[in-house]
Motif scaffolding. Structure first.
Motif, mmCIF file in Angstrom:
data_model
loop_
_atom_site.group_PDB
_atom_site.id
_atom_site.type_symbol
_atom_site.label_atom_id
_atom_site.label_comp_id
_atom_site.label_asym_id
_atom_site.label_seq_id
_atom_site.Cartn_x
_atom_site.Cartn_y
_atom_site.Cartn_z
ATOM 1 N N ARG A 138 1.103 -1.645 -0.210
ATOM 2 C CA ARG A 138 0.108 -0.107 0.133
ATOM 3 C C ARG A 138 1.150 1.455 0.103
ATOM 4 N N GLU A 162 4.283 6.050 -5.192
ATOM 5 C CA GLU A 162 3.902 5.959 -7.123
ATOM 6 C C GLU A 162 2.815 6.379 -7.503
ATOM 7 N N SER A 163 1.847 7.239 -6.919
ATOM 8 C CA SER A 163 0.891 7.552 -7.153
ATOM 9 C C SER A 163 1.048 8.942 -7.094
ATOM 10 N N ALA A 186 -1.247 16.045 -5.081
ATOM 11 C CA ALA A 186 -0.382 14.549 -4.437
ATOM 12 C C ALA A 186 -0.311 14.986 -3.058
ATOM 13 N N VAL A 221 2.067 1.868 -2.982
ATOM 14 C CA VAL A 221 1.362 2.142 -4.153
ATOM 15 C C VAL A 221 1.207 3.941 -3.938
ATOM 16 N N THR A 222 0.938 4.144 -2.398
ATOM 17 C CA THR A 222 0.415 4.969 -2.632
ATOM 18 C C THR A 222 1.738 6.779 -2.960
ATOM 19 N N SER A 275 3.138 15.104 -13.620
ATOM 20 C CA SER A 275 2.244 14.701 -15.114
ATOM 21 C C SER A 275 2.586 15.616 -15.452
ATOM 22 N N VAL A 295 -3.608 12.749 -1.664
ATOM 23 C CA VAL A 295 -3.375 11.370 -2.213
ATOM 24 C C VAL A 295 -2.569 10.474 -1.010
ATOM 25 N N ALA A 348 3.559 9.489 -9.807
ATOM 26 C CA ALA A 348 2.861 9.988 -11.531
ATOM 27 C C ALA A 348 1.898 11.148 -10.879
ATOM 28 N N ILE A 349 2.147 11.962 -10.057
ATOM 29 C CA ILE A 349 0.528 13.233 -9.957
ATOM 30 C C ILE A 349 1.907 14.486 -9.958
#
Length: 275
Positions: A29, A35-36, A55, A32-33, A43, A58, A39-40
């Motif tokens: 978890r 990496e998210s 960000a 994933v957080t 972007s 998230v 990515a944000i």
């Protein structure tokens, strides 16, 4: 060779497997957080302000989920006292690195007794609250944090060089006092005007002993005694339900009755007392 049935697997092995699985889940978890968030922030479709805002959202959601998940399991986890202190140091690292406060750490002896997860978690939260209280006062330039263990209690001392007017009745101290009271501990605040304040916290490592062994207490039904025995083995509600052939909700009902009858605060306390 056939695997042992669940009822024959030692509780220690089940606990180790549960902790390992929990660690993997939290790691996944957390990954994933992160990496998210990356990515944000990378972007090209988002402005800097929009990326930062998203960000933050998230990260906040990830922290809430992480804390909820760890809170559900920490009662069953023992933390080495040195490791628990190192986590505190890590928690305060941003304040030490980017703030103007000089934080000095006095580590506990490595031979100190391991801390129940609930005690370690609460102690770190109390220290963070106390340090932030000193920072908010605006006068402290140096804070000294010391942990020790006498075998029965975790001993926490936090001292600053501020105005020396902190009292246990201050608003900043109330959350600390409530946490200490919930763990049957004590907190003492000593202040000397112009020389600073010191907060001394004592947290018992064991729950209060009952007047008589739980198994011998009157008022426990045969089913409650069965649930109690399986709790003491470290079984989860689902495992207890499967072993007794009842629903998980039924086990939750029995556990709530055991909490009420024994005066324990958590299922971990019931298990510890029963053992």
């Amino acid at each position: 060779m056939a695997a042992a049935p669940p009822d024959l697997v030692p509780a220690s092995r089940r606990s180790a497997a549960d902790l390992a699985r929990l660690g993997e889940e939290i790691s996944d978890r957390h990954s994933v957080t992160l990496e998210s968030m990356l990515a944000i922030l990378r972007s090209p479709q988002l402005s800097d302000q929009a990326a930062r805002s998203l960000a933050i959202d998230v990260a906040a959601a990830g922290l809430v989920e992480l804390r909820t998940q760890t809170d559900e399991h920490r009662d069953a986890i023992l933390e080495p006292v040195v490791g628990a202190f190192e986590r505190l140091r890590s928690d305060l690292r941003p304040l030490v690195r980017f703030g103007e406060l000089d934080v000095q750490f006095v580590e506990p002896p490595s031979s100190g007794r391991a801390l129940p997860g609930e005690v370690a978690h609460a102690a770190r939260a109390m220290v963070r609250s106390a340090v932030l209280a000193f920072v908010d006062a605006g006068e402290a330039r140096r804070v000294r944090i010391q942990w020790d263990c006498d075998g029965l209690n975790l001993l926490v001392r936090i001292r600053d060089d501020g105005r020396g007017d902190l009292t246990v009745q201050d608003d900043a101290m109330r959350p600390i006092g409530q946490r200490v009271a919930a763990l049957d501990g004590t907190v003492v605040v000593s202040s000397t005007p112009g020389w600073g304040s010191e907060v001394q916290i004592t947290l018992p490592l064991d729950p209060p002993a009952p007047d008589e062994p739980l198994q011998d207490q009157e008022g426990l039904s045969p089913r409650e005694r069965e649930v109690l025995r399986l709790l003491a083995e470290g079984r989860r509600n689902k495992e207890i339900a499967e072993a007794l052939g009842v629903s998980v909700n039924t086990i939750k009902f029995h556990v709530s009755k055991l909490l009420r009858k024994t005066g324990a605060r958590t299922r971990a306390e019931i298990a510890a007392i029963a053992r």
